[in-house]
Design a protein around this motif. Sequence first.
Motif, PDB file in Angstrom:
ATOM      1  N   ASP A  10     -61.063  35.476  20.470  1.00 54.33           N
ATOM      2  CA  ASP A  10     -60.334  36.404  21.332  1.00 54.33           C
ATOM      3  C   ASP A  10     -60.343  35.934  22.785  1.00 54.33           C
ATOM      4  O   ASP A  10     -59.306  35.944  23.453  1.00 54.33           O
ATOM      5  N   ALA A  11     -61.489  35.507  23.275  1.00 58.21           N
ATOM      6  CA  ALA A  11     -61.587  35.040  24.660  1.00 58.21           C
ATOM      7  C   ALA A  11     -60.795  33.752  24.872  1.00 58.21           C
ATOM      8  O   ALA A  11     -60.097  33.605  25.879  1.00 58.21           O
ATOM      9  N   LEU A  12     -60.886  32.820  23.919  1.00 57.69           N
ATOM     10  CA  LEU A  12     -60.162  31.555  24.064  1.00 57.69           C
ATOM     11  C   LEU A  12     -58.648  31.774  24.043  1.00 57.69           C
ATOM     12  O   LEU A  12     -57.920  31.147  24.816  1.00 57.69           O
ATOM     13  N   VAL A  13     -58.174  32.674  23.193  1.00 52.93           N
ATOM     14  CA  VAL A  13     -56.734  32.962  23.135  1.00 52.93           C
ATOM     15  C   VAL A  13     -56.281  33.634  24.434  1.00 52.93           C
ATOM     16  O   VAL A  13     -55.200  33.353  24.942  1.00 52.93           O
ATOM     17  N   LYS A  14     -57.117  34.485  24.983  1.00 55.81           N
ATOM     18  CA  LYS A  14     -56.765  35.200  26.214  1.00 55.81           C
ATOM     19  C   LYS A  14     -56.818  34.285  27.439  1.00 55.81           C
ATOM     20  O   LYS A  14     -55.978  34.388  28.325  1.00 55.81           O
ATOM     21  N   GLU A  15     -57.795  33.368  27.482  1.00 53.35           N
ATOM     22  CA  GLU A  15     -58.053  32.586  28.691  1.00 53.35           C
ATOM     23  C   GLU A  15     -57.465  31.176  28.671  1.00 53.35           C
ATOM     24  O   GLU A  15     -57.530  30.479  29.680  1.00 53.35           O
ATOM     25  N   LYS A  30     -60.183  33.620  11.122  1.00 52.48           N
ATOM     26  CA  LYS A  30     -60.580  33.636  12.529  1.00 52.48           C
ATOM     27  C   LYS A  30     -61.493  32.446  12.802  1.00 52.48           C
ATOM     28  O   LYS A  30     -62.467  32.222  12.097  1.00 52.48           O
ATOM     29  N   GLY A  31     -61.146  31.706  13.815  1.00 50.36           N
ATOM     30  CA  GLY A  31     -61.908  30.518  14.163  1.00 50.36           C
ATOM     31  C   GLY A  31     -61.035  29.273  14.177  1.00 50.36           C
ATOM     32  O   GLY A  31     -61.428  28.244  14.685  1.00 50.36           O
ATOM     33  N   TRP A  32     -59.835  29.382  13.636  1.00 51.51           N
ATOM     34  CA  TRP A  32     -58.897  28.269  13.659  1.00 51.51           C
ATOM     35  C   TRP A  32     -57.863  28.532  14.743  1.00 51.51           C
ATOM     36  O   TRP A  32     -57.175  29.542  14.723  1.00 51.51           O
ATOM     37  N   LEU A  33     -57.779  27.608  15.700  1.00 54.09           N
ATOM     38  CA  LEU A  33     -56.836  27.734  16.810  1.00 54.09           C
ATOM     39  C   LEU A  33     -55.925  26.521  16.863  1.00 54.09           C
ATOM     40  O   LEU A  33     -56.294  25.435  16.418  1.00 54.09           O
TER      41      LEU A  33
END
Length: 86
Positions: A10-15, A30-33
């Motif tokens: 969530d933080a990585l997607v937001k920031e 969740k965990g794959w970006l």
Amino acid sequence: MVRCDPARVDALVKETPAQWAQMSGRAMSKGWLVVAADEVTQDADLDFWVEVALEFNGKVTGGKPAEKAAEKKTTAKKPGRSSTGE
């Protein structure tokens, strides 16, 4: 594509410019970006994502986070023929 700690998604997607990875139109676990190549324009950008992945890898394997890739560079020679054909 980057595998990271699901707790950080969530933080990585937001920031960052990362997006939750999808396959066949469905969100992956969740965990794959996914980070678009045009968002990784400098060595520091790549270093950041490599560290994110290595940190998680260290957690799931029970090992220590790996040293920075730049410190562990190795060179491997590509197999080939000698100029004499031997």
